[in-house]
Design an enzyme around this catalytic site. Structure first.
Site, PDB file in Angstrom:
ATOM      1  CG  ASN A 169      -9.465   9.191   5.404  1.00 19.78           C
ATOM      2  OD1 ASN A 169      -9.878   8.913   6.261  1.00 19.78           O
ATOM      3  ND2 ASN A 169      -9.497   9.058   4.216  1.00 19.78           N
ATOM      4  CG  LEU A 219       5.121   5.003  -5.888  1.00 25.17           C
ATOM      5  CD1 LEU A 219       5.996   3.671  -6.802  1.00 25.17           C
ATOM      6  CD2 LEU A 219       5.991   4.971  -4.111  1.00 25.17           C
ATOM      7  CG  HIS A 248       0.730  15.210   1.489  1.00 28.30           C
ATOM      8  ND1 HIS A 248       0.085  14.753   0.199  1.00 28.30           N
ATOM      9  CD2 HIS A 248       0.299  14.183   2.324  1.00 28.30           C
ATOM     10  CE1 HIS A 248      -1.661  14.083  -0.120  1.00 28.30           C
ATOM     11  NE2 HIS A 248      -1.479  13.568   1.316  1.00 28.30           N
ATOM     12  CG  HIS A 265     -10.434   3.909   1.574  1.00 28.40           C
ATOM     13  ND1 HIS A 265      -9.106   4.411   1.335  1.00 28.40           N
ATOM     14  CD2 HIS A 265     -11.558   4.924   2.280  1.00 28.40           C
ATOM     15  CE1 HIS A 265      -9.462   5.562   2.316  1.00 28.40           C
ATOM     16  NE2 HIS A 265     -10.658   5.888   2.822  1.00 28.40           N
ATOM     17  CG  ASN A 308      -4.980   7.782  -4.366  1.00 30.97           C
ATOM     18  OD1 ASN A 308      -3.607   6.855  -4.385  1.00 30.97           O
ATOM     19  ND2 ASN A 308      -5.108   8.065  -3.147  1.00 30.97           N
ATOM     20  CG  HIS A 355      -1.764   1.436   1.816  1.00 35.51           C
ATOM     21  ND1 HIS A 355      -3.331   0.791   1.299  1.00 35.51           N
ATOM     22  CD2 HIS A 355      -2.433   2.142   0.158  1.00 35.51           C
ATOM     23  CE1 HIS A 355      -3.707   1.876   1.266  1.00 35.51           C
ATOM     24  NE2 HIS A 355      -3.248   3.060   0.905  1.00 35.51           N
ATOM     25  CG  ASP A 387      -1.957   4.765   3.687  1.00 39.52           C
ATOM     26  OD1 ASP A 387      -1.673   4.902   2.548  1.00 39.52           O
ATOM     27  OD2 ASP A 387      -3.066   5.030   4.294  1.00 39.52           O
ATOM     28  CG  ASP A 399      -6.345   3.636  -1.137  1.00 38.75           C
ATOM     29  OD1 ASP A 399      -7.242   3.340   0.491  1.00 38.75           O
ATOM     30  OD2 ASP A 399      -4.875   3.970  -1.001  1.00 38.75           O
TER      31      ASP A 399
HETATM   32 ZN   LIG Z   1      -7.574   4.395   1.766  1.00 40.31          ZN
END
Ligand SMILES: [Zn+2]
Length: 449
Positions: free
Chosen positions: A277, A65, A308, A178, A96, A62, A304, A151
């Site tokens: 989240n 990238l 950012h 998710h 995503n 998870h 995960d 996700d």
């Molecule tokens: Zn998620």
């Protein structure tokens, strides 16, 4: 391709059932012999692993990238280097991105970018991740997708999710859910608790996650499809998965390091790096997640990894985008907070970082058995480090572990027989202060002419 001899390490491979001081030889990108005192003078590289743990390369199913679309936060190339730095040799990348990975050509793009580690694309469940129309799942599988996920969002339409599970079963891949009901989560950013009230942050209840976990388990039972629940964070979710497994429902799940090591009290700092989240949960939830890791309810620990930019995260807590980087702290947080705190033994922890996640996605990774791809993570279990921003290889720095001390780090990472990260050649940190003995113990290489 070079021959590498890894000498005298504690070789831990739960798949083979090995935990012993052994030598290991890598030949032509594959694991060769694993045995006591291998004598080989024709090797190009010898790694002295005395006092170190020699484990399968870690598998992180998870990660985000950010390529295509947010290359200022991370790229496939930089994320893969961060993975290697963290001892991770295989990742599965979430779709995503911008645009999302919902077509065969984008799946191929992710699968074929040059990268230091193996990058497996996860494709979207719905076109544009908009939750309206299913993607062409068989084409996406043929292009290299290893699973389907929207996700970042749930598939809110239960009828559509049922059809997604039906098609995914037909093409033989799992659906990664998710689990978050947006009608319950609203614009919440912190676990609904005393902490969210005290901090004055918008609350999100545990039920927002658990309602979706329950729904998707019921749909997995209905369809017989393989469901994988991403980032389980609450006691209720752990219990739902535990009961579903006991009932024979084809469900697996993962949790992330921050859900077994940090609680919702962290939000009182207003540090936007703990805005994730699902949100950090209560101490009781942390205990339940730990119990689920120990008893086999939880199959994998995944980072995960959610990079950012500084600009994006330097806003007030409620406005910050969710997520923290995690590829490089996956191993030390697991070793510090699960193994040193005696929640798990080392073998179980290694399983959750290797064979467990590889099994969830059916990846050929996570073992040191002879003939397997030579993906190896060499760990110094005694190395301690206070995490500094400059230590990270990721393009982003949004980590709550900055300023905190962790123990147990990857010192050498080998992927398909090539050394893709070695701590000794990184400038900065405490590497310069190493004594010769310390450097040797950290996996310094002796290169033979
Ligand atoms: Zn998620």
């Amino acid at each position: 391709m070079s021959r590498i001899l890894v000498k005298g390490g504690r070789v831990v491979d739960p798949v083979v059932g090995v935990d012993d001081t052994l030598d290991l030889i890598i030949d032509d990108g594959k694991i060769g012999e694993v045995s006591r005192s291998i004598e080989a003078d024709d090797v190009e590289t010898a790694v002295e692993a005395d006092g170190l743990i020699v484990a399968p390369g870690l598998v992180d199913i998870h990660v985000h990238l950010r390529e295509p679309g947010s290359e200022d936060a991370e790229t496939i190339e930089s994320g893969a280097r961060a993975a290697a730095h963290g001892g991770v040799t295989t990742v599965a990348a979430m779709p995503n991105t911008d645009p999302p990975i919902d077509s065969a050509s984008w799946v191929e793009f992710v699968a074929t970018r040059p990268a230091a580690v193996s990058v497996h694309p996860i494709a979207a469940i719905t076109m544009g991740r908009r939750g309206k129309q299913l993607t062409e799942m068989s084409e996406l599988r043929d292009a290299g997708a290893v699973a389907f996920s929207d996700d970042g969002c749930s598939v809110l339409d239960a009828g559509l999710m049922r059809r997604a599970l039906d098609y995914a079963r037909m093409v033989g891949l799992p659906v990664i859910s998710h689990c978050e009901d947006p009608t319950l989560a609203g614009s919440g950013t912190a676990n609904e608790s005393y902490s969210s009230t005290r901090a004055g942050l918008t609350p999100v209840p545990a039920a927002a996650e658990e309602v979706m976990v329950a729904r998707d388990i019921i749909l997995a039972r209905t369809t017989g499809a393989r469901l994988h629940v991403a980032h389980v964070s609450t006691a209720g979710s752990v219990e739902l998965v535990r009961r579903a497994k006991a009932d024979g429902v084809p469900v697996t799940c993962e949790t992330c390091p921050h859900y077994f090591s940090l609680t919702d009290e962290e939000v009182l700092s207003y540090d936007s790096s703990v805005r994730v989240n699902p949100p950090l949960r209560s101490a009781a939830d942390v205990r339940a997640v730990r119990a689920g890791l120990a008893d086999g309810t939880i199959d994998a620990v995944a980072s995960d990894h959610a990079p950012h930019t500084h600009e994006d995260k330097e806003v007030e807590f409620d406005a910050a985008p969710p997520g923290m980087i995690g590829l490089e702290t996956l191993l030390p947080v697991t070793l510090t907070h699960l193994v040193l705190e005696k929640v798990l033994d080392l073998n179980r922890a290694i399983t959750l970082l290797t064979a467990g996640p590889a099994g969830v996605l059916g990846l050929a990774a996570g073992t040191l058995s002879p003939g397997a791809n030579a993906d190896v993570c060499i760990i110094d279990p005694t190395a301690t480090r206070t995490i500094e921003p400059s230590w990270f290889v990721s393009k982003s720095r949004n980590s709550p572990w900055i300023g905190r001390e962790l123990q147990g780090f990857a010192v050498t990472t080998i992927r398909r027989g090539e050394i893709v990260s070695a701590e000794y050649d990184r400038a900065g940190g405490d590497a310069g202060a190493d004594t010769e003995d310390r450097a040797r113990r950290r996996g310094k290489l002796a290169v033979h002419a």
